[in-house]
Design an enzyme around this catalytic site. Structure first.
Site, PDB file in Angstrom:
ATOM      1  N   TRP A 102      45.836  39.995  46.802  1.00 29.94           N
ATOM      2  CA  TRP A 102      45.044  40.933  47.605  1.00 29.94           C
ATOM      3  C   TRP A 102      44.409  40.264  48.791  1.00 29.94           C
ATOM      4  CZ3 TRP A 102      46.694  45.487  47.409  1.00 29.94           C
ATOM      5  CH2 TRP A 102      47.178  46.022  46.221  1.00 29.94           C
ATOM      6  N   ASP A 171      36.018  42.282  48.871  1.00 28.64           N
ATOM      7  CA  ASP A 171      36.889  43.330  48.327  1.00 28.64           C
ATOM      8  C   ASP A 171      36.660  43.372  46.819  1.00 28.64           C
ATOM      9  OD1 ASP A 171      38.860  44.911  47.288  1.00 28.64           O
ATOM     10  OD2 ASP A 171      40.539  43.744  48.085  1.00 28.64           O
ATOM     11  N   LYS A 195      39.826  51.725  39.868  1.00 25.41           N
ATOM     12  CA  LYS A 195      39.674  50.756  38.784  1.00 25.41           C
ATOM     13  C   LYS A 195      38.354  50.980  38.042  1.00 25.41           C
ATOM     14  CE  LYS A 195      43.032  48.348  41.230  1.00 25.41           C
ATOM     15  NZ  LYS A 195      43.305  47.830  42.560  1.00 25.41           N
TER      16      LYS A 195
END
Ligand SMILES: *Cc1c(COP(=O)(O)O)cnc(C)c1O
Length: 359
Positions: A102, A171, A195
């Protein structure tokens, strides 16, 4: 219904009580005489929900008053663009950590807008470890430092917040609300909802007020934090359903005792699973112990030829979505806030039984 535990990395499992509330209220939301997804986002019923959701999140995370909370769309991936567009503010460079999949994506997008200084790089250890903070090469003149507190695919999680003399951008897609953090140490926190917050489609952004309003010229208005903040995240029609689901998840988390309570559970769940992995040569996890994730636990079978059988038997036993990401292989159990201890205990029992059956 059969007892199912869903270890999906995202979109992922939600608290049963939240799903039941959605089901119960789907035809008629409060006094709206229509469902939550059929009413105007500017009407009194939705506005009340939106305000309460924001306040609950502020309470849960103790978000200081000088931060805006935005409920946007476009996923965490859109923040890979919105962060440089809003935070560069005339500067030409930004610091990025490279600790996994990511952060790599954030870097590639950031590089469209500025010179990216990779201040630490985990590529040589296969994204299983994080370089000592004292060894990081930080460009002190850069606009901000971006990092990924929890790398969802490798299961690599920071146990500290980098302290630098510039805004820190995080993030937190796969770790928000999982343990207490000091929001005042950050310039921007962002997280896709699918999530730990709820349903896909919503992205929560927490941004310090003084960092908005100096957006790069020529960019889409939808990508301007100021335009979003001045319109209470309703510059256009927001993702009302995901916002509604998030409101229910925040309520659930408050009732459960907030972030301290869930953090204790998360630590307990992850320790139980790592112990089961470490106890036997049949299973392994190669992440530096200090940086093992509380949320995503990848593990390997010593004999990879058994992988497909493991996934199939687990699924037959009601343990879903354990196949690892293709970039890593093996297995991965995502054990976000909504995964109960029962689920991890069931997985650990299954792992022991599966090992015994091969003997
Ligand atoms: C899932 C995830 C993303 C991607 O989120 P989208 O909402 O699909 O853009 C980004 N970063 C991290 C850390 C993630 O876990």
């Amino acid at each position: 219904m059969e007892q199912i535990f869903n270890f999906s990395a995202g979109p992922s499992t939600l608290p049963k009580s939240v799903l039941s509330k959605i089901q119960r209220d789907l035809l008629e939301f409060g006094n709206a005489r229509a469902s939550a997804i059929e009413i105007s986002h500017r009407g009194v019923d939705f506005m009340a929900l939106a305000r309460k959701a924001e306040q609950d999140l502020r309470d849960l995370m103790a978000i200081p008053d000088n931060y805006k909370v935005l409920f946007l769309q476009g996923g965490a991936s859109q923040q890979f663009s919105m962060v440089p567009i809003n935070l560069l503010r005339g500067k030409k460079t930004a610091n990025y950590t490279h600790t996994g999949h990511w952060s790599d994506k954030a870097i590639k997008e950031g590089a469209r807008y500025c010179d990216v200084n990779i201040c630490t790089n985990s590529i040589d250890n296969g994204f299983t470890d994080i370089g000592d903070f004292s060894d990081w090469r930080i460009d002190e003149g850069a606009a901000y430092l971006h990092y990924t507190p929890n790398e969802t695919i490798a299961g690599l999680e920071f146990d500290y917040i980098p302290e630098v003399a510039m805004p820190v951008v995080a993030d937190m897609s796969s770790s928000i609300l999982s343990r207490p953090i000091d929001v005042s140490k950050f310039g921007v926190i962002y997280a896709g909802a699918q999530k730990n917050i709820g349903a896909a489609g919503l992205t929560v952004v927490i941004v310090r007020e003084d960092l908005i309003g100096d957006v790069m010229a020529g960019q889409p208005v939808m990508f301007d934090y100021a335009a979003q903040a001045h319109n209470d995240s309703m510059y256009n029609t927001p993702c009302t359903f995901a916002w509604y689901a998030a409101a229910l998840v925040f309520e659930w988390l408050k009732e459960l005792g907030g972030i301290e309570a869930i953090a204790r559970q998360n630590e307990q769940k992850s320790q139980l699973l790592y112990q089961a992995i470490d106890r036997s040569d049949f299973y392994s996890n190669n992440i530096a112990p200090r940086y093992r994730s509380w949320m995503n636990v990848p593990f390997f079978l010593a004999d990879a030829k058994l992988d497909a059988q493991f996934v199939k038997s687990a699924s037959d036993a009601g343990l879903l979505a354990l196949k690892g990401h293709k970039a890593v292989g093996g297995m991965r159990a995502s054990i976000y806030n909504a995964m109960e201890l029962d689920g991890v205990e069931a997985l650990v029992s299954f792992m022991k039984e599966f090992e015994r059956m091969q003997a």
